[in-house]
Structures are given as C-alpha cells and as structure tokens.
Design a protein around this motif. Structure first.
Motif, PDB file in Angstrom:
ATOM      1  N   ILE A 183       0.855  -1.187   0.000  1.00 48.13           N
ATOM      2  CA  ILE A 183       0.000   0.000   0.000  1.00 48.13           C
ATOM      3  C   ILE A 183       0.885   1.229   0.000  1.00 48.13           C
ATOM      4  CG2 ILE A 183      -1.709   1.313   1.304  1.00 48.13           C
ATOM      5  CD1 ILE A 183      -2.609  -1.424   2.494  1.00 48.13           C
ATOM      6  N   VAL A 184       0.649   2.106  -0.961  1.00 49.58           N
ATOM      7  CA  VAL A 184       1.406   3.350  -1.076  1.00 49.58           C
ATOM      8  C   VAL A 184       0.427   4.504  -0.935  1.00 49.58           C
ATOM      9  CG1 VAL A 184       2.974   4.725  -2.498  1.00 49.58           C
ATOM     10  CG2 VAL A 184       3.005   2.211  -2.667  1.00 49.58           C
ATOM     11  N   ILE A 185       0.588   5.300   0.113  1.00 43.36           N
ATOM     12  CA  ILE A 185      -0.276   6.456   0.304  1.00 43.36           C
ATOM     13  C   ILE A 185       0.306   7.641  -0.455  1.00 43.36           C
ATOM     14  CG2 ILE A 185       0.878   7.068   2.485  1.00 43.36           C
ATOM     15  CD1 ILE A 185      -1.767   8.265   3.431  1.00 43.36           C
ATOM     16  N   ILE A 186      -0.546   8.365  -1.171  1.00 45.35           N
ATOM     17  CA  ILE A 186      -0.157   9.590  -1.889  1.00 45.35           C
ATOM     18  C   ILE A 186      -0.672  10.750  -1.044  1.00 45.35           C
ATOM     19  CG2 ILE A 186      -0.138  10.769  -4.105  1.00 45.35           C
ATOM     20  CD1 ILE A 186       0.739   7.837  -4.296  1.00 45.35           C
ATOM     21  N   ALA A 187       0.222  11.532  -0.469  1.00 44.16           N
ATOM     22  CA  ALA A 187      -0.171  12.538   0.521  1.00 44.16           C
ATOM     23  C   ALA A 187       0.479  13.884   0.223  1.00 44.16           C
ATOM     24  CB  ALA A 187       0.203  12.065   1.930  1.00 44.16           C
ATOM     25  N   SER A 188      -0.048  14.907   0.887  1.00 41.18           N
ATOM     26  CA  SER A 188       0.542  16.246   0.796  1.00 41.18           C
ATOM     27  C   SER A 188       0.126  17.050   2.011  1.00 41.18           C
ATOM     28  CB  SER A 188       0.096  16.969  -0.479  1.00 41.18           C
ATOM     29  OG  SER A 188      -1.270  17.326  -0.386  1.00 41.18           O
ATOM     30  N   GLY A 189       0.829  18.141   2.242  1.00 38.02           N
ATOM     31  CA  GLY A 189       0.481  18.986   3.373  1.00 38.02           C
ATOM     32  C   GLY A 189      -0.651  19.940   3.061  1.00 38.02           C
ATOM     33  N   LYS A 190      -0.783  20.322   1.808  1.00 37.55           N
ATOM     34  CA  LYS A 190      -1.826  21.266   1.413  1.00 37.55           C
ATOM     35  C   LYS A 190      -2.509  20.776   0.145  1.00 37.55           C
ATOM     36  CE  LYS A 190      -0.639  25.167  -0.432  1.00 37.55           C
ATOM     37  NZ  LYS A 190      -0.028  26.478  -0.692  1.00 37.55           N
ATOM     38  N   GLY A 191      -3.671  21.318  -0.143  1.00 44.62           N
ATOM     39  CA  GLY A 191      -4.397  20.935  -1.342  1.00 44.62           C
ATOM     40  C   GLY A 191      -3.817  21.569  -2.592  1.00 44.62           C
ATOM     41  N   GLY A 192      -4.202  21.045  -3.736  1.00 44.19           N
ATOM     42  CA  GLY A 192      -3.806  21.634  -5.002  1.00 44.19           C
ATOM     43  C   GLY A 192      -2.424  21.264  -5.490  1.00 44.19           C
ATOM     44  N   THR A 193      -1.805  20.246  -4.879  1.00 43.84           N
ATOM     45  CA  THR A 193      -0.462  19.866  -5.314  1.00 43.84           C
ATOM     46  C   THR A 193      -0.475  18.847  -6.444  1.00 43.84           C
ATOM     47  OG1 THR A 193      -0.318  18.120  -3.642  1.00 43.84           O
ATOM     48  CG2 THR A 193       0.507  20.315  -3.022  1.00 43.84           C
ATOM     49  N   GLY A 194      -1.615  18.194  -6.675  1.00 41.46           N
ATOM     50  CA  GLY A 194      -1.709  17.241  -7.771  1.00 41.46           C
ATOM     51  C   GLY A 194      -1.673  15.786  -7.344  1.00 41.46           C
ATOM     52  N   LEU A 217       6.117  23.068   0.880  1.00 39.84           N
ATOM     53  CA  LEU A 217       7.146  22.233   1.486  1.00 39.84           C
ATOM     54  C   LEU A 217       7.031  22.224   3.007  1.00 39.84           C
ATOM     55  CD1 LEU A 217      10.090  23.334  -0.791  1.00 39.84           C
ATOM     56  CD2 LEU A 217       9.149  21.019  -0.683  1.00 39.84           C
ATOM     57  N   ARG A 218       6.710  23.356   3.596  1.00 44.47           N
ATOM     58  CA  ARG A 218       6.572  23.422   5.048  1.00 44.47           C
ATOM     59  C   ARG A 218       5.454  22.509   5.529  1.00 44.47           C
ATOM     60  NH1 ARG A 218       5.068  29.134   7.343  1.00 44.47           N
ATOM     61  NH2 ARG A 218       7.224  29.594   6.732  1.00 44.47           N
ATOM     62  N   ASP A 219       4.309  22.558   4.843  1.00 47.18           N
ATOM     63  CA  ASP A 219       3.204  21.691   5.222  1.00 47.18           C
ATOM     64  C   ASP A 219       3.542  20.224   4.969  1.00 47.18           C
ATOM     65  OD1 ASP A 219       1.791  23.925   5.940  1.00 47.18           O
ATOM     66  OD2 ASP A 219       0.576  23.998   4.118  1.00 47.18           O
ATOM     67  N   ALA A 220       4.258  19.962   3.891  1.00 43.22           N
ATOM     68  CA  ALA A 220       4.662  18.591   3.586  1.00 43.22           C
ATOM     69  C   ALA A 220       5.582  18.039   4.665  1.00 43.22           C
ATOM     70  CB  ALA A 220       5.361  18.542   2.226  1.00 43.22           C
ATOM     71  N   ASP A 221       6.425  18.881   5.224  1.00 43.92           N
ATOM     72  CA  ASP A 221       7.354  18.453   6.261  1.00 43.92           C
ATOM     73  C   ASP A 221       6.615  17.919   7.484  1.00 43.92           C
ATOM     74  OD1 ASP A 221      10.127  18.223   7.139  1.00 43.92           O
ATOM     75  OD2 ASP A 221       9.635  19.776   8.587  1.00 43.92           O
ATOM     76  N   ARG A 222       5.481  18.536   7.833  1.00 43.64           N
ATOM     77  CA  ARG A 222       4.672  18.062   8.942  1.00 43.64           C
ATOM     78  C   ARG A 222       4.111  16.676   8.653  1.00 43.64           C
ATOM     79  NH1 ARG A 222       1.977  21.535  12.150  1.00 43.64           N
ATOM     80  NH2 ARG A 222       1.403  19.591  13.225  1.00 43.64           N
ATOM     81  N   VAL A 223       3.675  16.466   7.426  1.00 41.76           N
ATOM     82  CA  VAL A 223       3.120  15.169   7.047  1.00 41.76           C
ATOM     83  C   VAL A 223       4.200  14.088   7.112  1.00 41.76           C
ATOM     84  CG1 VAL A 223       2.012  13.858   5.196  1.00 41.76           C
ATOM     85  CG2 VAL A 223       1.368  16.236   5.590  1.00 41.76           C
ATOM     86  N   VAL A 224       5.395  14.410   6.672  1.00 39.35           N
ATOM     87  CA  VAL A 224       6.508  13.455   6.737  1.00 39.35           C
ATOM     88  C   VAL A 224       6.757  13.023   8.177  1.00 39.35           C
ATOM     89  CG1 VAL A 224       8.982  13.141   6.362  1.00 39.35           C
ATOM     90  CG2 VAL A 224       7.605  14.299   4.637  1.00 39.35           C
ATOM     91  N   ASP A 225       6.740  13.981   9.099  1.00 33.65           N
ATOM     92  CA  ASP A 225       6.954  13.658  10.511  1.00 33.65           C
ATOM     93  C   ASP A 225       5.900  12.675  11.024  1.00 33.65           C
ATOM     94  OD1 ASP A 225       9.192  15.268  10.745  1.00 33.65           O
ATOM     95  OD2 ASP A 225       8.073  17.013  11.454  1.00 33.65           O
ATOM     96  N   VAL A 226       4.639  12.918  10.672  1.00 28.87           N
ATOM     97  CA  VAL A 226       3.553  12.044  11.138  1.00 28.87           C
ATOM     98  C   VAL A 226       3.701  10.647  10.542  1.00 28.87           C
ATOM     99  CG1 VAL A 226       1.068  11.656  11.077  1.00 28.87           C
ATOM    100  CG2 VAL A 226       1.950  13.935  11.557  1.00 28.87           C
ATOM    101  N   LEU A 227       4.027  10.559   9.269  1.00 28.26           N
ATOM    102  CA  LEU A 227       4.198   9.259   8.632  1.00 28.26           C
ATOM    103  C   LEU A 227       5.317   8.466   9.301  1.00 28.26           C
ATOM    104  CD1 LEU A 227       3.795  10.335   4.912  1.00 28.26           C
ATOM    105  CD2 LEU A 227       2.315   8.730   6.112  1.00 28.26           C
ATOM    106  N   GLU A 228       6.393   9.136   9.627  1.00 32.63           N
ATOM    107  CA  GLU A 228       7.496   8.448  10.278  1.00 32.63           C
ATOM    108  C   GLU A 228       7.122   8.016  11.691  1.00 32.63           C
ATOM    109  OE1 GLU A 228      10.834  11.056   9.793  1.00 32.63           O
ATOM    110  OE2 GLU A 228      11.209  10.353   7.750  1.00 32.63           O
ATOM    111  N   GLU A 229       6.318   8.824  12.396  1.00 36.49           N
ATOM    112  CA  GLU A 229       5.831   8.437  13.714  1.00 36.49           C
ATOM    113  C   GLU A 229       4.928   7.200  13.627  1.00 36.49           C
ATOM    114  OE1 GLU A 229       3.895  11.858  15.253  1.00 36.49           O
ATOM    115  OE2 GLU A 229       5.766  13.002  15.517  1.00 36.49           O
TER     116      GLU A 229
END
Length: 267
Positions: free
Chosen positions: A4-15, A149-161
């Motif tokens: 399973i590969v989740i496609i995620a982003s910190g904000k909308g409109g990134t594609g 990128l700033r919002d994406a960084d928060r998502v990366v932290d949560v995924l790693e947690e």
C-alpha cells in the motif's frame, strides 16, 4: 503480497489525484495488477480523473460495514486491463469505521493486488489517517514553494511516527524557466528542506490538464513531458533504476545535473 502506497501532501492543489491516476495507469500498462483507492471520504474526485463516476454503485464503506465483499466494490478501468478503482463514500465519515474491518479492507487489497495506491486528502485529518495507518510506503507530493514544502514536512513527521519507513518526494508542476529566474525553488533546495529521497520530478504540462478533463489518464510516455515523468515514477516504484529527467532549457547547464538520486533517511 502487494504493498500500500499512500499519496499525501500537506496542502491541497499539489496534484495528488493527478499523480495517483497517472502513475496507477502506468503501473497497469506495465502489467502490474493495481488498485487505486480514493481515501477522501465526502470529497471524492479520483473517480472523475479515471472517467468512472457513472460506474460507482458501492464504496469501501459497504465493505467495512459488512454489506458487500471486495468484488462488489472494485470497479475495473475501461482503459487498462490491470487497473481497478475503489470509491470513497460521500456521506459516511471514516471515524464511523470499525478498526478491525478497516484493517481487513486494506489487507484484502494487499492480498489481491501488487500495488495499492491510496489518494489521501490533504493534511493529516481522518481521511489521511484512514490510509496512513496501513501504508507500507508514502509519496509526498509538493510544489516547489516554501508553504507547500513546510506543510509537507509536517506530514513526513507524522508518517514516520506511524512507522512508514519509505517516504519519498515527488515535485510537481516544475517550470525550469522560473527556476532559472529564481522565481521557483530549485529541486536541490526542495529536497534539502524535507530530507527525504526524491522519487520523481513532473514538469508543467498542458497534456495533464487535457487528460484530467477527458477523464482518462492516457498520456504518451515515450517522449519527454509529464507522461514520461509519470511512467518513470511507476518504474521506480517497481524498483527499476531510472535516471531523473533532465528538464534543462536553452542549452544551459541543467539544474538536475547536481541532483543526487539517493538521499539518506531523515535523522
């Protein structure tokens, strides 16, 4: 067993939805049995990108509440032999789902498909967690701008947690001429901000807009442009060693020449 590969982003409109549909199509084109899951309950639109909005009868809430089995909720793509789609419910929030049945839903997909791509809603809300808790890998989709990128960084932290060990970056809508003029951040700087490996770089391409309007991810992957970029990303997901596209313009030294293909995991 698939992954399973989740496609995620910190904000909308990134594609994210665009990436999910086109990379899923590229995987199916290469012979990989692939399922695409719209994880955005209440605001689904992956069905539109795939041209399957009129084919929806059941969604994954029907499986999780026990009224339907996996075959009932799977919708086969009319364009690709190996591509299937699972719709999100329009009115049932993921917070109402039983955890055991939710886990069974994702495991059933892993047992049947080689790749399961989950198009998650932006941010880190319930829809994101619905997929993230069961993900084996993650793709972060970002624009080459500070806020994205700033919002994406928060998502990366949560995924790693959550224990998702493989988290990679896709930069979307890259315009080399704007990077040359220092209006858009360059790829190296974007990678440095997130400190995760880069999986792909997608150039701005009007062909993407045409494909989304037509509801069919049928793009030429044999030549340069976004279609080739999507195909390359699919290949890298399969484990192939594929060089990054050189988006150099005007005969100048490309800004990707210095780009390392493998970066260390976040410390």
């Amino acid at each position: 067993m698939g992954k399973i590969v989740i496609i995620a982003s910190g904000k909308g409109g990134t594609g994210k939805t665009t990436l999910t549909s086109h990379v899923g199509a590229a995987l199916a084109r290469s012979g990989r049995l692939t399922a695409l899951v719209d994880a955005d309950a209440g605001f689904r639109n992956l069905d539109i990108a795939l041209g399957l909005e009129s084919s929806i009868v059941y969604d994954y809430s029907d499986f999780i509440n026990g009224s339907s089995d996996l075959d009932d909720i799977l919708i086969k793509s009319s364009d690709f032999e190996n591509l299937y789609f699972v719709a999100a419910p329009q009115s049932v929030p993921t917070t109402d789902f039983n955890d055991e049945k939710t886990a069974e839903f994702w495991q059933s997909l892993k047992n049947r498909f080689e790749f399961v791509l989950a198009d998650a809603p932006a941010g880190m809300g319930d829809g994101f967690m619905f997929a993230a808790r069961y993900a084996d890998e993650a793709i972060i989709v970002s624009l080459a701008e500070t806020s994205s990128l700033r919002d994406a960084d928060r998502v990366v932290d949560v995924l790693e947690e959550l224990g998702v060990e493989t988290v990679r970056l896709v930069l979307n809508r890259i315009r080399p001429e704007l990077i040359e003029r220092k209006i858009m951040m360059n790829v190296d700087d974007c990678v440095d901000v997130l400190s995760i490996p880069i999986l792909g770089i997608i150039p701005e391409d009007e062909a993407v807009t045409r494909s989304m309007i037509s509801g069919s991810p049928l793009m030429d992957i044999t030549e340069g442009g976004a279609g080739m970029a999507f195909g390359n990303i699919a290949g890298r997901l399969e484990g192939k060693q594929i060089p990054m596209m050189d988006l150099d313009t005007g005969g100048k030294k490309g800004f990707l020449n210095r780009l390392k293909e493998i970066f260390g995991h976040r410390q």
